[in-house]
Design a protein around this motif. Structure first.
Motif, PDB file in Angstrom:
ATOM      1  N   LYS A  44       0.845  -1.197   0.000  1.00  0.00           N
ATOM      2  CA  LYS A  44       0.000   0.000   0.000  1.00  0.00           C
ATOM      3  C   LYS A  44       0.875   1.240   0.000  1.00  0.00           C
ATOM      4  O   LYS A  44       1.640   1.481   0.929  1.00  0.00           O
ATOM      5  CB  LYS A  44      -0.907  -0.004   1.234  1.00  0.00           C
ATOM      6  N   LEU A  45       0.765   2.044  -1.054  1.00  0.00           N
ATOM      7  CA  LEU A  45       1.551   3.264  -1.148  1.00  0.00           C
ATOM      8  C   LEU A  45       0.686   4.450  -0.758  1.00  0.00           C
ATOM      9  O   LEU A  45       0.443   5.356  -1.535  1.00  0.00           O
ATOM     10  CB  LEU A  45       2.093   3.428  -2.572  1.00  0.00           C
ATOM     11  N   ALA A  46       0.217   4.439   0.464  1.00  0.00           N
ATOM     12  CA  ALA A  46      -0.662   5.506   0.929  1.00  0.00           C
ATOM     13  C   ALA A  46       0.144   6.722   1.360  1.00  0.00           C
ATOM     14  O   ALA A  46       1.256   6.619   1.840  1.00  0.00           O
ATOM     15  CB  ALA A  46      -1.505   5.004   2.108  1.00  0.00           C
TER      16      ALA A  46
ATOM     17  N   SER B  84       8.090 -11.338   2.881  1.00  0.00           N
ATOM     18  CA  SER B  84       7.559 -12.599   2.381  1.00  0.00           C
ATOM     19  C   SER B  84       6.048 -12.691   2.527  1.00  0.00           C
ATOM     20  O   SER B  84       5.458 -12.092   3.433  1.00  0.00           O
ATOM     21  CB  SER B  84       8.213 -13.769   3.141  1.00  0.00           C
ATOM     22  N   ALA B  85       5.442 -13.483   1.642  1.00  0.00           N
ATOM     23  CA  ALA B  85       4.007 -13.750   1.737  1.00  0.00           C
ATOM     24  C   ALA B  85       3.698 -14.765   2.832  1.00  0.00           C
ATOM     25  O   ALA B  85       2.541 -14.953   3.195  1.00  0.00           O
ATOM     26  CB  ALA B  85       3.481 -14.258   0.402  1.00  0.00           C
ATOM     27  N   LYS B  86       4.723 -15.415   3.351  1.00  0.00           N
ATOM     28  CA  LYS B  86       4.524 -16.363   4.438  1.00  0.00           C
ATOM     29  C   LYS B  86       4.210 -15.597   5.718  1.00  0.00           C
ATOM     30  O   LYS B  86       4.890 -14.618   6.042  1.00  0.00           O
ATOM     31  CB  LYS B  86       5.766 -17.230   4.626  1.00  0.00           C
ATOM     32  N   VAL B  87       3.209 -16.059   6.453  1.00  0.00           N
ATOM     33  CA  VAL B  87       2.735 -15.276   7.598  1.00  0.00           C
ATOM     34  C   VAL B  87       2.756 -16.057   8.912  1.00  0.00           C
ATOM     35  O   VAL B  87       2.459 -15.493   9.963  1.00  0.00           O
ATOM     36  CB  VAL B  87       1.292 -14.755   7.350  1.00  0.00           C
ATOM     37  N   GLU B  88       3.103 -17.326   8.886  1.00  0.00           N
ATOM     38  CA  GLU B  88       3.103 -18.116  10.112  1.00  0.00           C
ATOM     39  C   GLU B  88       4.269 -17.708  11.014  1.00  0.00           C
ATOM     40  O   GLU B  88       5.330 -17.287  10.544  1.00  0.00           O
ATOM     41  CB  GLU B  88       3.207 -19.607   9.785  1.00  0.00           C
TER      42      GLU B  88
ATOM     43  N   PRO C 117       0.650  -8.859   2.341  1.00  0.00           N
ATOM     44  CA  PRO C 117       0.863  -7.472   1.895  1.00  0.00           C
ATOM     45  C   PRO C 117       1.208  -6.579   3.082  1.00  0.00           C
ATOM     46  O   PRO C 117       0.789  -6.835   4.206  1.00  0.00           O
ATOM     47  CB  PRO C 117      -0.495  -7.099   1.311  1.00  0.00           C
ATOM     48  N   TYR C 118       1.976  -5.557   2.848  1.00  0.00           N
ATOM     49  CA  TYR C 118       2.415  -4.665   3.916  1.00  0.00           C
ATOM     50  C   TYR C 118       2.183  -3.228   3.485  1.00  0.00           C
ATOM     51  O   TYR C 118       2.021  -2.923   2.303  1.00  0.00           O
ATOM     52  CB  TYR C 118       3.895  -4.884   4.227  1.00  0.00           C
ATOM     53  N   GLY C 119       2.201  -2.328   4.452  1.00  0.00           N
ATOM     54  CA  GLY C 119       2.106  -0.909   4.160  1.00  0.00           C
ATOM     55  C   GLY C 119       3.492  -0.348   3.874  1.00  0.00           C
ATOM     56  O   GLY C 119       4.457  -0.684   4.569  1.00  0.00           O
TER      57      GLY C 119
ATOM     58  N   ARG D  72      10.581   0.561   9.330  1.00  0.00           N
ATOM     59  CA  ARG D  72      11.447  -0.539   9.757  1.00  0.00           C
ATOM     60  C   ARG D  72      12.863  -0.373   9.198  1.00  0.00           C
ATOM     61  O   ARG D  72      13.848  -0.669   9.888  1.00  0.00           O
ATOM     62  CB  ARG D  72      10.844  -1.875   9.323  1.00  0.00           C
ATOM     63  N   ILE D  73      12.965   0.091   7.957  1.00  0.00           N
ATOM     64  CA  ILE D  73      14.287   0.350   7.383  1.00  0.00           C
ATOM     65  C   ILE D  73      15.015   1.409   8.193  1.00  0.00           C
ATOM     66  O   ILE D  73      16.178   1.245   8.577  1.00  0.00           O
ATOM     67  CB  ILE D  73      14.158   0.799   5.917  1.00  0.00           C
ATOM     68  N   GLU D  74      14.343   2.514   8.489  1.00  0.00           N
ATOM     69  CA  GLU D  74      14.969   3.600   9.237  1.00  0.00           C
ATOM     70  C   GLU D  74      15.358   3.154  10.641  1.00  0.00           C
ATOM     71  O   GLU D  74      16.434   3.492  11.145  1.00  0.00           O
ATOM     72  CB  GLU D  74      14.029   4.798   9.288  1.00  0.00           C
TER      73      GLU D  74
END
Length: 239
Positions: free
Chosen positions: A2-4, A88-92, A111-113, A120-122
């Motif tokens: 999501k590129l909000a 990753s698309a893995k969520v477990e 999916p992530y925001g 998280r990078i910063e």
């Protein structure tokens, strides 16, 4: 993804994006570059292993065409402490645990925001000491910690046990320094989680245990870090 929003946060970080989906890679690369990131992209594990030495951070997808992403992470970690965020698309929960055990510093589920990812990078870059603001100089003696056979040079981010150098990830290093600031004192899980993950800490995963166990293994003596059941951990090292 999501590129909000149209935020103005900028970070000059050299990022290696390891992603075999060209559409996903193009969208994410463009968004990161708009925020000041210097992005290079590869689509397979072997290329990631060859390119990791020229970047500040790696965004690593697990589903690669040639090598399993966890194996890529392990191979890079054997020779480098470059921060790695698995995307990753893995969520477990076990997927997160395996990624952290393989040497990843963080894990983001698709999916992530986009703003979560940049935060998280910063955060990881701050912990890695590569933020744009130069660190404040301090007395070199204050940045050297010696507890029993363990010696930590905070300025150079180097650890030795009985004189032998130990290769730690950034999170393992930060965790060790936190514990050694007050040897023998008990640190609860939230204290340590906030030190290592900062504002990203939610206290709901096994990530802290994974890093503690990895740290014990690398220090060569599991008894150096004692578990206080129901509370947290403490360093227990004899002089």
């Amino acid at each position: 993804m999501k590129l909000a929003g149209a935020g103005r946060r900028m970070f000059a970080v050299r990022i290696l994006l390891v992603e075999d989906d060209s559409d996903v890679a193009e969208e994410l690369s463009t968004a990161l570059r708009r925020q000041g990131g210097i992005v290079s992209r590869v689509s397979d594990g072997q290329s990631a292993i060859r390119a990791h030495g020229d970047v500040d951070l790696i965004l690593l997808d697990l589903g690669l065409p040639d090598l399993d992403g966890l194996e890529v992470c392990r191979r890079i970690r054997r020779v480098s402490t470059v921060p790695i965020i698995v995307v990753s698309a893995k969520v477990e929960e076990m997927d997160r645990v395996l990624a952290l055990k393989s040497g990843a510093d963080d894990f983001v589920s698709k999916p992530y925001g986009f703003w979560e990812l940049t935060a998280r990078i910063e955060s990881l870059m701050r912990r890695a000491g590569t933020a744009s603001t130069p660190p404040v100089e301090s007395n070199s003696a204050e940045r050297l910690i010696e507890v029993g056979p363990i010696t930590v040079d905070q300025r150079q981010r180097r650890v030795r046990v009985d004189g032998a150098e130990v290769d730690l990830t950034r999170m393992e290093f930060d965790l060790l320094v936190a514990l050694l600031t007050d040897p023998g004192a008990v640190f609860d899980r939230d204290q340590l989680g906030r030190v290592v993950w900062g504002s990203d800490w939610v206290g709901s995963s096994r990530a802290l245990d994974v890093h503690v166990n990895a740290l014990r293994r690398k220090l060569g003596n599991a008894s150096y870090i004692e578990t206080i059941r129901g509370v947290g951990f403490r360093v227990k090292v004899s002089d």
